[in-house]
Design a protein around this motif. Sequence first.
Motif, PDB file in Angstrom:
ATOM      1  N   GLY A 147       0.825  -1.213   0.000  1.00 53.73           N
ATOM      2  CA  GLY A 147       0.000   0.000   0.000  1.00 53.73           C
ATOM      3  C   GLY A 147       0.854   1.256   0.000  1.00 53.73           C
ATOM      4  O   GLY A 147       2.062   1.213  -0.275  1.00 53.73           O
ATOM      5  N   ALA A 148       0.221   2.396   0.342  1.00 51.36           N
ATOM      6  CA  ALA A 148       0.889   3.695   0.228  1.00 51.36           C
ATOM      7  C   ALA A 148       1.972   3.886   1.290  1.00 51.36           C
ATOM      8  O   ALA A 148       2.877   4.697   1.105  1.00 51.36           O
ATOM      9  CB  ALA A 148      -0.148   4.816   0.333  1.00 51.36           C
ATOM     10  N   VAL A 149       1.872   3.144   2.415  1.00 49.36           N
ATOM     11  CA  VAL A 149       2.799   3.378   3.529  1.00 49.36           C
ATOM     12  C   VAL A 149       3.987   2.428   3.430  1.00 49.36           C
ATOM     13  O   VAL A 149       3.826   1.207   3.426  1.00 49.36           O
ATOM     14  CB  VAL A 149       2.065   3.209   4.878  1.00 49.36           C
ATOM     15  N   ASP A 150       5.206   3.014   3.341  1.00 46.75           N
ATOM     16  CA  ASP A 150       6.427   2.218   3.278  1.00 46.75           C
ATOM     17  C   ASP A 150       6.771   1.690   4.676  1.00 46.75           C
ATOM     18  O   ASP A 150       6.793   2.467   5.637  1.00 46.75           O
ATOM     19  CB  ASP A 150       7.562   3.118   2.757  1.00 46.75           C
ATOM     20  N   PRO A 151       7.017   0.373   4.808  1.00 48.60           N
ATOM     21  CA  PRO A 151       7.228  -0.183   6.149  1.00 48.60           C
ATOM     22  C   PRO A 151       8.447   0.390   6.881  1.00 48.60           C
ATOM     23  O   PRO A 151       8.389   0.615   8.091  1.00 48.60           O
ATOM     24  CB  PRO A 151       7.375  -1.691   5.910  1.00 48.60           C
ATOM     25  N   ALA A 152       9.547   0.653   6.161  1.00 52.33           N
ATOM     26  CA  ALA A 152      10.728   1.202   6.832  1.00 52.33           C
ATOM     27  C   ALA A 152      10.439   2.625   7.315  1.00 52.33           C
ATOM     28  O   ALA A 152      10.815   3.018   8.434  1.00 52.33           O
ATOM     29  CB  ALA A 152      11.928   1.193   5.890  1.00 52.33           C
ATOM     30  N   GLU A 153       9.722   3.391   6.472  1.00 54.97           N
ATOM     31  CA  GLU A 153       9.368   4.764   6.841  1.00 54.97           C
ATOM     32  C   GLU A 153       8.425   4.760   8.047  1.00 54.97           C
ATOM     33  O   GLU A 153       8.514   5.616   8.927  1.00 54.97           O
ATOM     34  CB  GLU A 153       8.719   5.456   5.633  1.00 54.97           C
ATOM     35  N   LEU A 154       7.549   3.754   8.102  1.00 59.67           N
ATOM     36  CA  LEU A 154       6.619   3.631   9.225  1.00 59.67           C
ATOM     37  C   LEU A 154       7.380   3.449  10.540  1.00 59.67           C
ATOM     38  O   LEU A 154       7.032   4.041  11.565  1.00 59.67           O
ATOM     39  CB  LEU A 154       5.674   2.450   8.973  1.00 59.67           C
ATOM     40  N   GLY A 155       8.444   2.627  10.511  1.00 61.63           N
ATOM     41  CA  GLY A 155       9.276   2.465  11.703  1.00 61.63           C
ATOM     42  C   GLY A 155       9.879   3.791  12.149  1.00 61.63           C
ATOM     43  O   GLY A 155       9.884   4.127  13.337  1.00 61.63           O
ATOM     44  N   GLU A 156      10.378   4.571  11.153  1.00 63.19           N
ATOM     45  CA  GLU A 156      10.943   5.886  11.500  1.00 63.19           C
ATOM     46  C   GLU A 156       9.866   6.824  12.041  1.00 63.19           C
ATOM     47  O   GLU A 156      10.114   7.589  12.978  1.00 63.19           O
ATOM     48  CB  GLU A 156      11.627   6.516  10.271  1.00 63.19           C
ATOM     49  N   ASP A 157       8.659   6.752  11.455  1.00 66.66           N
ATOM     50  CA  ASP A 157       7.557   7.605  11.942  1.00 66.66           C
ATOM     51  C   ASP A 157       7.223   7.281  13.406  1.00 66.66           C
ATOM     52  O   ASP A 157       6.981   8.183  14.207  1.00 66.66           O
ATOM     53  CB  ASP A 157       6.287   7.381  11.093  1.00 66.66           C
ATOM     54  N   ILE A 158       7.212   5.989  13.738  1.00 67.52           N
ATOM     55  CA  ILE A 158       6.897   5.602  15.125  1.00 67.52           C
ATOM     56  C   ILE A 158       7.997   6.104  16.067  1.00 67.52           C
ATOM     57  O   ILE A 158       7.708   6.582  17.169  1.00 67.52           O
ATOM     58  CB  ILE A 158       6.655   4.085  15.218  1.00 67.52           C
ATOM     59  N   LEU A 159       9.254   6.045  15.624  1.00 71.34           N
ATOM     60  CA  LEU A 159      10.331   6.614  16.443  1.00 71.34           C
ATOM     61  C   LEU A 159      10.162   8.126  16.590  1.00 71.34           C
ATOM     62  O   LEU A 159      10.366   8.672  17.683  1.00 71.34           O
ATOM     63  CB  LEU A 159      11.698   6.302  15.814  1.00 71.34           C
ATOM     64  N   ARG A 160       9.782   8.803  15.479  1.00 71.49           N
ATOM     65  CA  ARG A 160       9.588  10.261  15.551  1.00 71.49           C
ATOM     66  C   ARG A 160       8.519  10.606  16.578  1.00 71.49           C
ATOM     67  O   ARG A 160       8.685  11.499  17.405  1.00 71.49           O
ATOM     68  CB  ARG A 160       9.137  10.813  14.180  1.00 71.49           C
ATOM     69  N   VAL A 161       7.378   9.869  16.517  1.00 69.91           N
ATOM     70  CA  VAL A 161       6.275  10.196  17.427  1.00 69.91           C
ATOM     71  C   VAL A 161       6.654   9.864  18.869  1.00 69.91           C
ATOM     72  O   VAL A 161       6.486  10.689  19.765  1.00 69.91           O
ATOM     73  CB  VAL A 161       4.990   9.424  17.043  1.00 69.91           C
ATOM     74  N   THR A 162       7.197   8.660  19.105  1.00 70.58           N
ATOM     75  CA  THR A 162       7.320   8.209  20.489  1.00 70.58           C
ATOM     76  C   THR A 162       8.607   8.668  21.166  1.00 70.58           C
ATOM     77  O   THR A 162       8.621   8.860  22.370  1.00 70.58           O
ATOM     78  CB  THR A 162       7.263   6.673  20.573  1.00 70.58           C
ATOM     79  N   LEU A 163       9.690   8.835  20.434  1.00 70.52           N
ATOM     80  CA  LEU A 163      10.927   9.267  21.095  1.00 70.52           C
ATOM     81  C   LEU A 163      11.106  10.784  21.013  1.00 70.52           C
ATOM     82  O   LEU A 163      11.376  11.442  22.009  1.00 70.52           O
ATOM     83  CB  LEU A 163      12.149   8.536  20.515  1.00 70.52           C
ATOM     84  N   ASP A 164      10.935  11.330  19.805  1.00 71.63           N
ATOM     85  CA  ASP A 164      11.131  12.778  19.654  1.00 71.63           C
ATOM     86  C   ASP A 164       9.873  13.558  20.021  1.00 71.63           C
ATOM     87  O   ASP A 164       9.939  14.687  20.470  1.00 71.63           O
ATOM     88  CB  ASP A 164      11.513  13.109  18.204  1.00 71.63           C
ATOM     89  N   GLY A 165       8.683  12.936  19.802  1.00 74.69           N
ATOM     90  CA  GLY A 165       7.426  13.625  20.089  1.00 74.69           C
ATOM     91  C   GLY A 165       6.908  14.387  18.879  1.00 74.69           C
ATOM     92  O   GLY A 165       7.667  14.835  18.026  1.00 74.69           O
ATOM     93  N   LEU A 166       5.581  14.515  18.818  1.00 76.12           N
ATOM     94  CA  LEU A 166       4.940  15.190  17.685  1.00 76.12           C
ATOM     95  C   LEU A 166       5.117  16.703  17.738  1.00 76.12           C
ATOM     96  O   LEU A 166       4.993  17.395  16.737  1.00 76.12           O
ATOM     97  CB  LEU A 166       3.434  14.888  17.673  1.00 76.12           C
ATOM     98  N   GLN A 167       5.396  17.212  18.942  1.00 75.42           N
ATOM     99  CA  GLN A 167       5.449  18.655  19.101  1.00 75.42           C
ATOM    100  C   GLN A 167       6.674  19.241  18.411  1.00 75.42           C
ATOM    101  O   GLN A 167       7.774  18.706  18.546  1.00 75.42           O
ATOM    102  CB  GLN A 167       5.514  18.943  20.587  1.00 75.42           C
ATOM    103  N   SER A 168       6.486  20.336  17.701  1.00 78.01           N
ATOM    104  CA  SER A 168       7.629  21.014  17.075  1.00 78.01           C
ATOM    105  C   SER A 168       8.512  21.608  18.153  1.00 78.01           C
ATOM    106  O   SER A 168       8.034  22.015  19.205  1.00 78.01           O
ATOM    107  CB  SER A 168       7.145  22.147  16.167  1.00 78.01           C
TER     108      SER A 168
END
Lengths: 203, 203
Positions: free
Chosen positions: B181-202
């Motif tokens: 589908g449209a979501v790349d699995p490797a990119e999804l892993g990076e997205d989860i790291l972005r949200v949970t470790l770095d946080g969504l907040q700018s």
Amino acid sequence: MAAHDDPPTPARRGRPGYDRDQVLTVAVTVFNEQGYDATSIADLAAKLGLTKSALYHHFESKSAILALALDDALDALEAVVDEAEAAHTEASERLRSIVRGAVRVLTAKLPSVTLLLRVRGNSEVELAALARRRVFDQRVTAIVREAQREGLIRDDISASVATRLLFGMINSVVEWYRPGGAVDPAELGEDILRVTLDGLQSR
Amino acid sequence: MAAHDDPPTPARRGRPGYDRDQVLTVAVTVFNEQGYDATSIADLAAKLGLTKSALYHHFESKSAILALALDDALDALEAVVDEAEAAHTEASERLRSIVRGAVRVLTAKLPSVTLLLRVRGNSEVELAALARRRVFDQRVTAIVREAQREGLIRDDISASVATRLLFGMINSVVEWYRPGGAVDPAELGEDILRVTLDGLQSR
């Protein structure tokens, strides 16, 4: 097996009396334990110690019970978004309010939200619930996108993936949260905000 | 109904030939679609266009198929933790490696991981899988706790709640991720790291 033309079973002494809400509560618990499709009206009647006709006095069908339980969860979740939109002009504040509110609803209405999250679209009632969930997701995604435009939410992640991941975490709470346990529901909402907005990484 | 002493059904021409892995793949798909408990060996045989005895040639029982599928998912997830522990001395780096690896396993082995996540403990095989999941969770929780001691993961949230929330988000991906589908699995892993470790907040 009873022969035909048996007289009706006399009313048993001590048969529990239930109101509609209590029947609903028991039914949702049984649906969650053994699956909605696998549960018959006879199962529910047996669990309640009622005859099937006594159960039909409260609800016209199994799907009427399902519809009421799913509406209960969806009404509460939609109210969270309505209230966030009414209370905050900044999208990022609306998002914080929605995360807190969704966790509050999920922990307070754990059985009906659990049922909602397991719906797979096997009937008209389930399809209607899935359609309402999609509208809910679209409303939250639009708020995430607006918060990205405000510059308060990072924009190097798609708003729809971010919303799915955020609600994936929130909804996963039904798998382990138990009312009255060690985890305080209000604190859990703050923890989810800490992880997802601020991030786990120390600054 | 066939009468007793019917001659054996002659081998049909064009009957599909399956190897063990293909039978397993189809069985896991059927389990996920209609539920493990609700699926009979006869259902699986019908889906494969095999006789029940041909199916028993591949697997001795329905629970043997389940055990193999759950082992497949659990072996891969445990290997992710083993590899992270071998590769990184810093706990926070081990945690990043585990998040990436868990998302990689989940997206590559979507059917068997989906089955694993739905296990409720209704049999010996399911109880054994739940016990392995608990050990996995304990290993990751210990790594989160170590990362908190290193000062690299915030310590104003309990390590066990943080781990549950993190894996709640990762596991929720089975609900919507579709291979190709449209979501790349490797990119999804990076997205989860972005949200949970770095946080969504700018920042």
